[in-house]
Design a protein around this motif. Structure first.
Motif, PDB file in Angstrom:
ATOM      1  N   LYS A   3      -1.188   7.607  31.808  1.00 46.67           N
ATOM      2  CA  LYS A   3      -2.557   7.128  31.591  1.00 46.67           C
ATOM      3  C   LYS A   3      -3.578   8.158  32.080  1.00 46.67           C
ATOM      4  CE  LYS A   3      -1.596   2.161  31.571  1.00 46.67           C
ATOM      5  NZ  LYS A   3      -1.835   0.855  32.230  1.00 46.67           N
ATOM      6  N   MET A   4      -3.284   8.826  33.181  1.00 44.55           N
ATOM      7  CA  MET A   4      -4.192   9.857  33.683  1.00 44.55           C
ATOM      8  C   MET A   4      -4.239  11.031  32.714  1.00 44.55           C
ATOM      9  SD  MET A   4      -6.404  10.677  35.868  1.00 44.55           S
ATOM     10  CE  MET A   4      -6.123   9.384  37.084  1.00 44.55           C
ATOM     11  N   ALA A   5      -3.072  11.416  32.184  1.00 42.62           N
ATOM     12  CA  ALA A   5      -3.040  12.503  31.210  1.00 42.62           C
ATOM     13  C   ALA A   5      -3.900  12.165  30.000  1.00 42.62           C
ATOM     14  CB  ALA A   5      -1.601  12.776  30.781  1.00 42.62           C
ATOM     15  N   GLU A   6      -3.750  10.967  29.486  1.00 41.77           N
ATOM     16  CA  GLU A   6      -4.555  10.565  28.323  1.00 41.77           C
ATOM     17  C   GLU A   6      -6.047  10.606  28.657  1.00 41.77           C
ATOM     18  OE1 GLU A   6      -4.812   6.868  25.136  1.00 41.77           O
ATOM     19  OE2 GLU A   6      -4.585   6.438  27.276  1.00 41.77           O
ATOM     20  N   LYS A   7      -6.409  10.191  29.863  1.00 41.50           N
ATOM     21  CA  LYS A   7      -7.820  10.146  30.271  1.00 41.50           C
ATOM     22  C   LYS A   7      -8.466  11.521  30.252  1.00 41.50           C
ATOM     23  CE  LYS A   7     -10.756   8.424  34.043  1.00 41.50           C
ATOM     24  NZ  LYS A   7     -10.761   7.757  35.378  1.00 41.50           N
ATOM     25  N   ILE A   8      -7.691  12.569  30.553  1.00 39.47           N
ATOM     26  CA  ILE A   8      -8.267  13.928  30.596  1.00 39.47           C
ATOM     27  C   ILE A   8      -7.983  14.707  29.308  1.00 39.47           C
ATOM     28  CG2 ILE A   8      -8.233  14.037  33.112  1.00 39.47           C
ATOM     29  CD1 ILE A   8      -5.731  15.782  32.928  1.00 39.47           C
ATOM     30  N   GLY A   9      -7.501  14.015  28.282  1.00 38.33           N
ATOM     31  CA  GLY A   9      -7.318  14.649  26.982  1.00 38.33           C
ATOM     32  C   GLY A   9      -5.971  15.287  26.763  1.00 38.33           C
ATOM     33  N   ALA A  10      -4.994  15.014  27.649  1.00 38.20           N
ATOM     34  CA  ALA A  10      -3.668  15.618  27.552  1.00 38.20           C
ATOM     35  C   ALA A  10      -2.714  14.708  26.787  1.00 38.20           C
ATOM     36  CB  ALA A  10      -3.113  15.896  28.942  1.00 38.20           C
ATOM     37  N   ASN A  11      -1.666  15.317  26.232  1.00 35.16           N
ATOM     38  CA  ASN A  11      -0.603  14.532  25.603  1.00 35.16           C
ATOM     39  C   ASN A  11       0.781  14.994  26.077  1.00 35.16           C
ATOM     40  OD1 ASN A  11      -0.556  16.959  24.264  1.00 35.16           O
ATOM     41  ND2 ASN A  11      -0.980  16.124  22.237  1.00 35.16           N
ATOM     42  N   THR A  12       0.804  15.626  27.225  1.00 39.10           N
ATOM     43  CA  THR A  12       2.012  15.957  27.971  1.00 39.10           C
ATOM     44  C   THR A  12       1.571  16.237  29.397  1.00 39.10           C
ATOM     45  OG1 THR A  12       3.945  17.418  28.133  1.00 39.10           O
ATOM     46  CG2 THR A  12       1.892  18.432  27.396  1.00 39.10           C
ATOM     47  N   PHE A  13       2.529  16.400  30.313  1.00 40.81           N
ATOM     48  CA  PHE A  13       2.170  16.734  31.700  1.00 40.81           C
ATOM     49  C   PHE A  13       3.412  17.223  32.432  1.00 40.81           C
ATOM     50  CE2 PHE A  13       3.103  12.173  31.525  1.00 40.81           C
ATOM     51  CZ  PHE A  13       4.036  11.999  32.538  1.00 40.81           C
ATOM     52  N   GLN A  14       3.161  17.798  33.615  1.00 43.41           N
ATOM     53  CA  GLN A  14       4.218  18.249  34.504  1.00 43.41           C
ATOM     54  C   GLN A  14       4.083  17.512  35.826  1.00 43.41           C
ATOM     55  OE1 GLN A  14       5.685  22.571  35.235  1.00 43.41           O
ATOM     56  NE2 GLN A  14       4.140  22.254  36.812  1.00 43.41           N
ATOM     57  N   PHE A  15       5.195  17.326  36.520  1.00 40.85           N
ATOM     58  CA  PHE A  15       5.162  16.644  37.816  1.00 40.85           C
ATOM     59  C   PHE A  15       6.306  17.169  38.678  1.00 40.85           C
ATOM     60  CE2 PHE A  15       7.994  14.413  35.033  1.00 40.85           C
ATOM     61  CZ  PHE A  15       9.061  14.018  35.817  1.00 40.85           C
ATOM     62  N   PHE A  16       6.150  17.095  39.985  1.00 38.16           N
ATOM     63  CA  PHE A  16       7.233  17.435  40.892  1.00 38.16           C
ATOM     64  C   PHE A  16       8.203  16.252  40.980  1.00 38.16           C
ATOM     65  CE2 PHE A  16       4.317  20.637  42.873  1.00 38.16           C
ATOM     66  CZ  PHE A  16       5.143  21.737  42.668  1.00 38.16           C
ATOM     67  N   THR A  17       9.490  16.553  40.985  1.00 36.67           N
ATOM     68  CA  THR A  17      10.496  15.503  41.066  1.00 36.67           C
ATOM     69  C   THR A  17      10.525  14.841  42.441  1.00 36.67           C
ATOM     70  OG1 THR A  17      12.166  17.143  41.708  1.00 36.67           O
ATOM     71  CG2 THR A  17      11.987  16.601  39.357  1.00 36.67           C
ATOM     72  N   ARG A  18      10.014  15.542  43.445  1.00 34.83           N
ATOM     73  CA  ARG A  18      10.027  15.055  44.831  1.00 34.83           C
ATOM     74  C   ARG A  18       9.024  15.885  45.625  1.00 34.83           C
ATOM     75  NH1 ARG A  18      15.665  15.068  46.568  1.00 34.83           N
ATOM     76  NH2 ARG A  18      16.122  14.592  44.394  1.00 34.83           N
ATOM     77  N   ASN A  19       8.934  15.652  46.908  1.00 33.69           N
ATOM     78  CA  ASN A  19       8.032  16.412  47.764  1.00 33.69           C
ATOM     79  C   ASN A  19       8.251  17.903  47.527  1.00 33.69           C
ATOM     80  OD1 ASN A  19       6.722  17.753  49.834  1.00 33.69           O
ATOM     81  ND2 ASN A  19       7.349  16.320  51.428  1.00 33.69           N
TER      82      ASN A  19
END
Length: 278
Positions: free
Chosen positions: A19-35
């Motif tokens: 939902k945050m990605a969509e809010k900023i105009g993105a249609n993909t994203f990256q994230f850390f799997t853990r700390n």
């Protein structure tokens, strides 16, 4: 389709990131799997994953990129650190089996004065331990800037790792524009030549994602200091050529620029403006 996004915090779950990605105009994203600076990991929330997958399918999201923590050094001299890296990767890939839309990116590691050849052997050994015939998630080696004793400072080192992995068909590459530029590849004036070299050594079919960043330092500096788009030595003209290049434009582009969400939103809007044929 132009797949563009940025790095988001996974603290609130996959649906929240979508939902945050969509809010900023993105249609993909990256994230850390853990700390990213440790090893702790949240409990797996299968309901959240199901909700995200439904949301992503409805919104037409592309593949997303899971990033391993920085503490994971697959070629550490210390056997305990290598064991930690193997356990983290195995657990991450097991968790990502519930999320077929994700790829898994990691920094190959630092050989810590053991020598690049030793580092390459140890990275390949770890991958041979962790990758199984049933592994579904694509594992991506990231191109590195060559800072310190990093392995992956050139295309030849990545190819050497791939060649030593028994299930090499499960491996791809994520090209970081800041890293390759800092590593000495002239993606500003000679992008076609760089891609031809990548194709000759690794094969463009293995290129699965782009980290789209400007660089605070000149080409060949081996510094790895990311800059916001058009605020560094690469510049927007070159970055525009990258996202529009016929051999790259089908890939997901993930921003790792030093930004907050509003900055990412501006950069994504800017990239959409210069993307051709959308």
């Amino acid at each position: 389709m132009f797949w563009v996004g940025c790095h988001l915090s996974a603290s609130k779950g996959y649906l929240a990131m979508g939902k945050m990605a969509e809010k900023i105009g993105a249609n993909t994203f990256q994230f850390f799997t853990r700390n990213p600076r440790g090893g702790s990991v949240k409990a797996l929330d299968l309901e959240d994953i199901a909700a995200y997958r439904a949301f992503a399918a409805q919104k037409g999201f592309g593949k997303i990129l899971a990033h391993a923590p920085y503490t994971m050094n697959a070629c550490a001299a210390d056997e305990g650190l290598r064991e930690f890296a193997a356990n983290v990767m195995a657990e991450d890939l097991g968790r990502l089996s519930h999320l077929p839309e994700a790829m898994y990116n990691f920094h190959p590691g630092s050989h810590v004065k053991q020598g690049a050849d030793v580092g390459i052997e140890k990275i390949a050994d770890l991958l041979n331990r962790v990758l199984k015939p049933e592994t579904q998630t694509e594992v991506l080696l990231e191109t590195m800037a060559g800072k310190g004793t990093e392995v992956g400072r050139n295309f030849e080192e990545l190819r050497a790792i791939i060649d030593k992995v028994e299930l090499g068909e499960k491996l791809g590459v994520c090209m970081d524009t800041c890293h390759v530029f800092d590593g000495g590849y002239d993606i500003v004036e000679h992008l076609d030549d760089v891609l031809a070299e990548f194709d000759r050594i690794i094969g463009l079919e293995r290129l699965k994602a782009i980290h789209l960043n400007d660089s605070k330092n000149p080409m060949g500096s081996h510094k790895d200091r990311h800059a916001c788009l058009d605020e560094g030595e690469i510049g927007m003209a070159a970055l525009s050529r990258i996202i529009n290049h016929p051999k790259l434009k089908h890939l997901p582009f993930l921003l790792e620029t030093p930004n907050e969400l509003d900055g990412y939103a501006r950069e994504i809007a800017w990239l959409r403006e210069v993307r051709e044929g959308e």
